[in-house]
Design an enzyme around this catalytic site. Structure first.
Site, PDB file in Angstrom:
ATOM      1  N   SER A  50      10.023   0.416  -0.174  1.00  0.00           N
ATOM      2  CA  SER A  50      10.581  -0.721   0.573  1.00  0.00           C
ATOM      3  C   SER A  50      12.079  -0.823   0.279  1.00  0.00           C
ATOM      4  O   SER A  50      12.606  -0.092  -0.567  1.00  0.00           O
ATOM      5  CB  SER A  50       9.892  -2.007   0.127  1.00  0.00           C
ATOM      6  OG  SER A  50      10.198  -2.239  -1.240  1.00  0.00           O
ATOM      7  N   ASP A  83       9.159   1.541   4.354  1.00  0.00           N
ATOM      8  CA  ASP A  83       8.633   0.308   4.924  1.00  0.00           C
ATOM      9  C   ASP A  83       9.806  -0.601   5.349  1.00  0.00           C
ATOM     10  O   ASP A  83      10.884  -0.552   4.743  1.00  0.00           O
ATOM     11  CB  ASP A  83       7.831  -0.366   3.797  1.00  0.00           C
ATOM     12  CG  ASP A  83       6.850  -1.393   4.291  1.00  0.00           C
ATOM     13  OD1 ASP A  83       6.547  -1.406   5.478  1.00  0.00           O
ATOM     14  OD2 ASP A  83       6.366  -2.184   3.441  1.00  0.00           O
ATOM     15  N   HIS A  84       9.614  -1.416   6.360  1.00  0.00           N
ATOM     16  CA  HIS A  84      10.544  -2.496   6.759  1.00  0.00           C
ATOM     17  C   HIS A  84      12.026  -2.200   6.594  1.00  0.00           C
ATOM     18  O   HIS A  84      12.697  -2.801   5.734  1.00  0.00           O
ATOM     19  CB  HIS A  84      10.241  -3.766   5.958  1.00  0.00           C
ATOM     20  CG  HIS A  84       8.971  -4.433   6.370  1.00  0.00           C
ATOM     21  ND1 HIS A  84       8.853  -5.178   7.514  1.00  0.00           N
ATOM     22  CD2 HIS A  84       7.762  -4.422   5.786  1.00  0.00           C
ATOM     23  CE1 HIS A  84       7.614  -5.617   7.612  1.00  0.00           C
ATOM     24  NE2 HIS A  84       6.926  -5.170   6.581  1.00  0.00           N
ATOM     25  N   ASP A 105      11.908  -2.662  11.521  1.00  0.00           N
ATOM     26  CA  ASP A 105      11.361  -4.001  11.745  1.00  0.00           C
ATOM     27  C   ASP A 105      12.331  -4.838  12.553  1.00  0.00           C
ATOM     28  O   ASP A 105      13.229  -5.475  12.014  1.00  0.00           O
ATOM     29  CB  ASP A 105      11.055  -4.659  10.396  1.00  0.00           C
ATOM     30  CG  ASP A 105      10.434  -6.037  10.581  1.00  0.00           C
ATOM     31  OD1 ASP A 105      10.294  -6.480  11.739  1.00  0.00           O
ATOM     32  OD2 ASP A 105      10.100  -6.671   9.570  1.00  0.00           O
ATOM     33  N   GLU A 135       7.592  -2.932  15.055  1.00  0.00           N
ATOM     34  CA  GLU A 135       6.776  -4.153  14.921  1.00  0.00           C
ATOM     35  C   GLU A 135       7.033  -5.092  16.084  1.00  0.00           C
ATOM     36  O   GLU A 135       8.178  -5.309  16.490  1.00  0.00           O
ATOM     37  CB  GLU A 135       7.082  -4.863  13.586  1.00  0.00           C
ATOM     38  CG  GLU A 135       6.268  -6.141  13.403  1.00  0.00           C
ATOM     39  CD  GLU A 135       6.223  -6.648  11.960  1.00  0.00           C
ATOM     40  OE1 GLU A 135       6.603  -5.885  11.040  1.00  0.00           O
ATOM     41  OE2 GLU A 135       5.809  -7.803  11.761  1.00  0.00           O
ATOM     42  N   HIS A 179       2.482 -12.099   5.013  1.00  0.00           N
ATOM     43  CA  HIS A 179       3.091 -11.341   3.919  1.00  0.00           C
ATOM     44  C   HIS A 179       3.035 -12.153   2.643  1.00  0.00           C
ATOM     45  O   HIS A 179       3.724 -13.170   2.523  1.00  0.00           O
ATOM     46  CB  HIS A 179       4.549 -11.020   4.245  1.00  0.00           C
ATOM     47  CG  HIS A 179       4.715  -9.782   5.060  1.00  0.00           C
ATOM     48  ND1 HIS A 179       4.254  -8.557   4.664  1.00  0.00           N
ATOM     49  CD2 HIS A 179       5.304  -9.572   6.257  1.00  0.00           C
ATOM     50  CE1 HIS A 179       4.544  -7.652   5.563  1.00  0.00           C
ATOM     51  NE2 HIS A 179       5.181  -8.238   6.558  1.00  0.00           N
ATOM     52  N   GLY A 180       2.182 -11.733   1.709  1.00  0.00           N
ATOM     53  CA  GLY A 180       2.158 -12.398   0.401  1.00  0.00           C
ATOM     54  C   GLY A 180       1.445 -13.735   0.380  1.00  0.00           C
ATOM     55  O   GLY A 180       1.471 -14.427  -0.625  1.00  0.00           O
ATOM     56  N   HIS A 210       0.120  -5.300   8.770  1.00  0.00           N
ATOM     57  CA  HIS A 210       0.903  -5.604   7.568  1.00  0.00           C
ATOM     58  C   HIS A 210       0.313  -6.851   6.919  1.00  0.00           C
ATOM     59  O   HIS A 210      -0.508  -7.534   7.511  1.00  0.00           O
ATOM     60  CB  HIS A 210       2.365  -5.875   7.951  1.00  0.00           C
ATOM     61  CG  HIS A 210       3.148  -4.635   8.201  1.00  0.00           C
ATOM     62  ND1 HIS A 210       4.292  -4.329   7.513  1.00  0.00           N
ATOM     63  CD2 HIS A 210       2.953  -3.605   9.051  1.00  0.00           C
ATOM     64  CE1 HIS A 210       4.766  -3.174   7.936  1.00  0.00           C
ATOM     65  NE2 HIS A 210       3.975  -2.707   8.879  1.00  0.00           N
ATOM     66  N   ASN A 253      -1.278  -2.098   5.419  1.00  0.00           N
ATOM     67  CA  ASN A 253      -0.342  -2.245   4.287  1.00  0.00           C
ATOM     68  C   ASN A 253      -0.859  -3.307   3.314  1.00  0.00           C
ATOM     69  O   ASN A 253      -1.079  -4.454   3.723  1.00  0.00           O
ATOM     70  CB  ASN A 253       1.023  -2.722   4.792  1.00  0.00           C
ATOM     71  CG  ASN A 253       1.781  -1.672   5.559  1.00  0.00           C
ATOM     72  OD1 ASN A 253       1.211  -0.691   6.014  1.00  0.00           O
ATOM     73  ND2 ASN A 253       3.073  -1.886   5.725  1.00  0.00           N
TER      74      ASN A 253
HETATM   75  P1  13P Z   1       0.977  -7.771   1.445  1.00  0.00           P
HETATM   76  O1  13P Z   1       2.098  -8.757   1.407  1.00  0.00           O
HETATM   77  O2  13P Z   1      -0.296  -8.387   1.953  1.00  0.00           O
HETATM   78  O3  13P Z   1       0.795  -7.070   0.162  1.00  0.00           O
HETATM   79  O4  13P Z   1       1.369  -6.684   2.543  1.00  0.00           O
HETATM   80  C1  13P Z   1       2.268  -5.678   2.277  1.00  0.00           C
HETATM   81  C2  13P Z   1       3.012  -5.244   3.473  1.00  0.00           C
HETATM   82  O5  13P Z   1       2.698  -5.562   4.597  1.00  0.00           O
HETATM   83  C3  13P Z   1       4.181  -4.396   3.242  1.00  0.00           C
HETATM   84  O6  13P Z   1       4.804  -4.038   4.417  1.00  0.00           O
END
Ligand code: 13P
Length: 308
Positions: A50, A83-84, A105, A135, A179-180, A210, A253
């Site tokens: 990331s 990622d992103h 993204d 995305e 996310h999180g 994601h 993810n």
């Molecule tokens: P989580 O935040 O659910 O761990 O997902 C990770 C993610 O989508 C990274 O791109």
């Protein structure tokens, strides 16, 4: 086997109806955790980096080279994805550093700008035989340094149009995950019907979920029992993510559950053996906990175990 072309790995997942797990790594230990998990489960895996990991490792090209060399030691297939990436420039840097696939993204941009910038990176990447994930729609929660409060679910027809206009190779969609995690009393609902409608617009196309770690409360409790003060945020359940895989998600993810068990194990070790200060002693059980969590996801959520 080592690194394989993303297309080859995706084709196998689509043909055999399972999803590829994509796990963010930022160190030798976390890379070993994912690769050892994959080998033990006879599963493919996508090794991710990331923007946060890029900062952490300082030299992305050196880190990616290490991942490439490591992958050669294994019998199951991997590919490396960034990622992103928030900008076209960040995507280009990831490609220069050796990533085989990049995620641009543009989900926070107006639709036309997302199309335009995704198209630009697709043209650049395809000339270099690099895969691009984009995305459409918006997940609530934090991704690296960007926070989104509200979800914007993906419109199925727009998803099809976006893929046609940009030529992206995989598309992350918003169907209920976050996310999180977010504040709440129960697991978040995942809109399976929407996932099915999106998949039906383009059968055999790799749609991506994601924010698919589940933050089971018992993992948070285990961390807090060791002195952690982790908030009980909620996300979609593992059962609903597994159902979304059957409904058409072909890349998933998941990170925060891995990070949580890693931290719990470090805390536990240091609580139980406060006289020890050799980091190798507490990082190894943490790595093993990360590996077990990834294996659990491969077996129970992705259906990717035993595929190679
Ligand atoms: P989580 O935040 O659910 O761990 O997902 C990770 C993610 O989508 C990274 O791109």
């Amino acid at each position: 086997m080592g690194l394989k072309n993303p297309k080859e790995i995706y084709d196998h997942a689509i043909k055999n109806d399972y999803a590829l797990g994509a796990f963010n790594t930022f160190s030798l230990e976390t890379a070993l955790a994912v690769m050892d998990a994959a080998e033990e489960m006879r599963s493919p895996a996508i090794i991710q980096v990331s923007m946060g990991a890029r900062k952490f490792v300082k030299n992305l090209d050196v880190y990616v080279e290490m991942l490439r060399r490591l992958a050669d030691k294994y019998e199951v297939p991997f590919f490396i994805q960034h990622d992103h990436c928030p900008t076209v420039e960040a995507c280009k840097e990831a490609i220069e550093a050796g990533c085989q696939s990049v995620m641009f993204d543009g989900s926070h941009l107006p639709y036309e700008d997302n199309v335009e910038q995704t198209k630009e990176i697709v043209e650049y990447a395809h000339k270099r035989n690099i895969w691009v994930e984009a995305e459409l729609g918006c997940l609530p929660g934090f991704e690296d340094f960007v926070f989104a409060e509200k979800a914007v679910y993906t419109n199925p027809q727009k998803a099809k149009e976006f893929i046609a206009l940009t030529g992206c190779d995989a598309l992350a969609v918003a169907v209920g995950t976050s996310h999180g995690g977010v504040r709440g009393d129960d697991y978040l609902p995942l809109d399976l019907e929407l996932m099915k409608k999106i998949a039906a617009e383009k059968p055999g196309y790799p749609f991506v979920l994601h924010g698919a770690a589940s933050l089971p409360p018992e993992l948070i409790t285990a961390c807090n029992e060791q002195g952690g003060k982790v908030e009980y945020l909620r996300n979609c359940s593992e059962e609903s993510i597994a159902a979304a895989v059957k409904a058409g998600a072909k890349k998933v993810n998941m990170d925060v559950d891995n990070f949580l068990v890693y931290t719990t194990e470090v805390r536990k070790f240091l609580n139980e053996k406060p006289s020890i200060y050799d980091p190798r002693k507490y990082l190894k059980p943490a790595e093993e906990a990360f590996q077990r969590e990834v294996m659990h996801k491969m077996l129970k959520v992705l259906g990717s175990s035993g595929q190679y």
